[in-house]
Design a protein around this motif. Structure first.
Motif, PDB file in Angstrom:
ATOM      1  N   TYR A  28       0.849  -1.187   0.000  1.00  0.00           N
ATOM      2  CA  TYR A  28       0.000   0.000   0.000  1.00  0.00           C
ATOM      3  C   TYR A  28       0.887   1.241   0.000  1.00  0.00           C
ATOM      4  CZ  TYR A  28      -4.662   2.064   0.480  1.00  0.00           C
ATOM      5  OH  TYR A  28      -5.852   2.724   0.245  1.00  0.00           O
ATOM      6  N   SER A  29       1.786   1.289  -0.985  1.00  0.00           N
ATOM      7  CA  SER A  29       2.681   2.434  -1.157  1.00  0.00           C
ATOM      8  C   SER A  29       3.103   2.432  -2.622  1.00  0.00           C
ATOM      9  CB  SER A  29       3.892   2.300  -0.234  1.00  0.00           C
ATOM     10  OG  SER A  29       4.524   1.051  -0.435  1.00  0.00           O
ATOM     11  N   ALA A  68       6.302   0.574  10.063  1.00  0.00           N
ATOM     12  CA  ALA A  68       5.081   0.912   9.315  1.00  0.00           C
ATOM     13  C   ALA A  68       4.873  -0.102   8.184  1.00  0.00           C
ATOM     14  CB  ALA A  68       5.166   2.341   8.776  1.00  0.00           C
ATOM     15  N   GLN A  94      -4.063  -4.939  10.209  1.00  0.00           N
ATOM     16  CA  GLN A  94      -2.861  -5.296   9.433  1.00  0.00           C
ATOM     17  C   GLN A  94      -2.004  -6.297  10.195  1.00  0.00           C
ATOM     18  OE1 GLN A  94      -1.098  -1.406   8.759  1.00  0.00           O
ATOM     19  NE2 GLN A  94      -1.952  -1.316   6.685  1.00  0.00           N
TER      20      GLN A  94
HETATM   21  C1  LIG Z   1       0.669   3.676   3.582  1.00  0.00           C
HETATM   22  S1  LIG Z   1       0.825   2.351   4.714  1.00  0.00           S
HETATM   23  C2  LIG Z   1       2.336   1.637   4.129  1.00  0.00           C
HETATM   24  C3  LIG Z   1       2.437   0.196   4.465  1.00  0.00           C
HETATM   25  C4  LIG Z   1       3.619  -0.583   3.925  1.00  0.00           C
HETATM   26  N1  LIG Z   1       4.877  -0.042   4.333  1.00  0.00           N
HETATM   27  C5  LIG Z   1       3.561  -0.776   2.425  1.00  0.00           C
HETATM   28  O1  LIG Z   1       4.450  -0.289   1.726  1.00  0.00           O
HETATM   29  O2  LIG Z   1       2.620  -1.422   1.975  1.00  0.00           O
HETATM   30  C6  LIG Z   1       1.295   3.185   6.218  1.00  0.00           C
HETATM   31  C7  LIG Z   1       1.592   2.325   7.391  1.00  0.00           C
HETATM   32  O3  LIG Z   1       2.162   3.140   8.425  1.00  0.00           O
HETATM   33  C8  LIG Z   1       1.771   2.584   9.669  1.00  0.00           C
HETATM   34  N2  LIG Z   1       2.105   3.577  10.716  1.00  0.00           N
HETATM   35  C9  LIG Z   1       1.822   4.888  10.724  1.00  0.00           C
HETATM   36  N3  LIG Z   1       2.319   5.483  11.834  1.00  0.00           N
HETATM   37  C10 LIG Z   1       2.932   4.500  12.538  1.00  0.00           C
HETATM   38  C11 LIG Z   1       3.649   4.471  13.767  1.00  0.00           C
HETATM   39  N4  LIG Z   1       3.822   5.575  14.491  1.00  0.00           N
HETATM   40  N5  LIG Z   1       4.155   3.291  14.183  1.00  0.00           N
HETATM   41  C12 LIG Z   1       3.983   2.159  13.447  1.00  0.00           C
HETATM   42  N6  LIG Z   1       3.317   2.136  12.268  1.00  0.00           N
HETATM   43  C13 LIG Z   1       2.801   3.283  11.823  1.00  0.00           C
HETATM   44  C14 LIG Z   1       0.332   2.269   9.434  1.00  0.00           C
HETATM   45  O4  LIG Z   1      -0.164   1.433  10.462  1.00  0.00           O
HETATM   46  C15 LIG Z   1       0.441   1.600   8.048  1.00  0.00           C
HETATM   47  O5  LIG Z   1       0.797   0.256   8.233  1.00  0.00           O
END
Ligand SMILES: C[S@@+](CC[C@H](N)C(=O)[O-])C[C@H]1O[C@@H](n2cnc3c(N)ncnc32)[C@H](O)[C@@H]1O
Length: 300
Positions: A28-29, A68, A94
């Motif tokens: 999801y990026s 993340a 997730q």
């Molecule tokens: C746009 S998604 C990207 C997911 C993944 N890296 C990918 O490329 O598919 C954003 C992710 O950031 C995580 N996230 C945001 N702030 C966070 C934090 N402070 N600690 C851990 N995860 C975080 C969300 O839970 C989500 O999984």
């Protein structure tokens, strides 16, 4: 920063729908088409994983932290390389899906991971996470630089000197409006309205101002090895996602139907659902109110 409820709102709500549309461990990026839009989305995401692993010298036996981590796409790639991956996300949905798929994932705020949490790592990634680390309120209070500096400091604590960190993030770009000009009541085709929708889609989140702000805050701890804009690749990624989200699948359409009561009773959710008509991120990239960057950093 975006809190756990904010991130559950954005990601856990669509957990089943996402996995039925994009795949159990889908990305999801933004993908890495490198301008070749004849490529499938899956191939472009694989190319991104390969680029990251090569840039960070991840190989059999490497110990990798994916901050993340979403639904675990990069951790899955790390596993295929026979390296060891640990992931963290703040979305319960997730994390549960990742665990079900055999990945080592924890519900935890990645900004506070220290060497005491999981030990040190050979490489660290944060693919589309920085977007969530500073809220609108924190931006208004002038805390944005401090938040990013603290984040880079904690990543640096997890790596040896010479260890590498990959991150990609959306940033505001040259046509960004001042915050006070952003409103959901503005004309539906205006930048003001589209930016307001983006804020509704990602509550608790505000972006860095250009690649410059990211590099400046990383510089006390990291030297920049490479940087590239993924803006056009992200526009293409979003187009492909939208087709996949719409593609008919009985169970998925059942999950969409389950959201109708919430749609009728929750105004904030109605704003979020508006993104099915217009993708605020895609429009922001097209109008250059937003850009997107991939960075490879090395600890100094
Ligand atoms: C746009 S998604 C990207 C997911 C993944 N890296 C990918 O490329 O598919 C954003 C992710 O950031 C995580 N996230 C945001 N702030 C966070 C934090 N402070 N600690 C851990 N995860 C975080 C969300 O839970 C989500 O999984």
């Amino acid at each position: 920063m975006a809190t756990k409820p904010d991130l559950d709102f954005t990601y856990t709500t669509i957990d089943q729908i996402f996995r039925l549309s994009i795949g159990e461990m889908g990305d999801y990026s933004g993908a890495f088409f490198k301008g070749d839009f004849s490529m499938s989305l899956e191939k472009a995401q694989l190319r991104k994983h390969q680029f990251i692993a090569e840039s960070l010298n991840i190989h059999r036996g490497s110990k990798v932290l994916d901050m993340a981590c979403g639904w675990g796409p990069f951790l899955n790639y790390v596993r295929k390389l026979k390296a060891t991956g640990t992931g963290v996300t703040l979305s319960t949905g997730q994390a549960a899906a990742c665990k079900k798929n055999g990945l080592d994932v924890h519900v935890m705020d990645c900004r506070y991971i220290s060497p005491e949490t999981f030990g040190e790592f050979d490489a660290v990634t944060c693919i589309g996470g920085l977007e969530h680390f500073c809220s609108v309120e924190e931006y208004k209070q002038g805390k944005q630089d401090e938040i990013y500096t603290n984040f880079f400091q904690s990543v640096s604590n997890l790596l040896p000197v010479g260890g590498r960190f990959y991150m990609q993030t959306m940033v505001f770009s040259k046509n960004m409006l001042p915050l006070e000009k952003i409103s959901v009541d503005a004309g539906k085709n205006s930048d003001s309205y589209v930016l307001a929708l983006m804020i509704k889609e990602f509550p608790g989140s505000w972006l860095p101002y250009g690649d410059g702000q990211v590099i400046k805050n990383a510089s006390p701890f990291f030297k920049l090895i490479s940087k590239s804009s993924g803006r056009l690749d992200y526009i293409e990624t979003i187009k492909r996602w939208r087709r996949k989200f719409r593609q008919f699948h009985l169970k998925k359409y059942y999950y969409y139907a389950c959201l109708i009561p919430r749609f009728l009773t929750d105004k904030e959710f109605r704003h979020q659902v508006a993104v099915f008509k217009v993708s605020p991120n895609k429009v922001c990239f097209e109008r250059e109110t937003m850009d997107h960057f991939r960075f490879v950093f090395e600890k100094i």
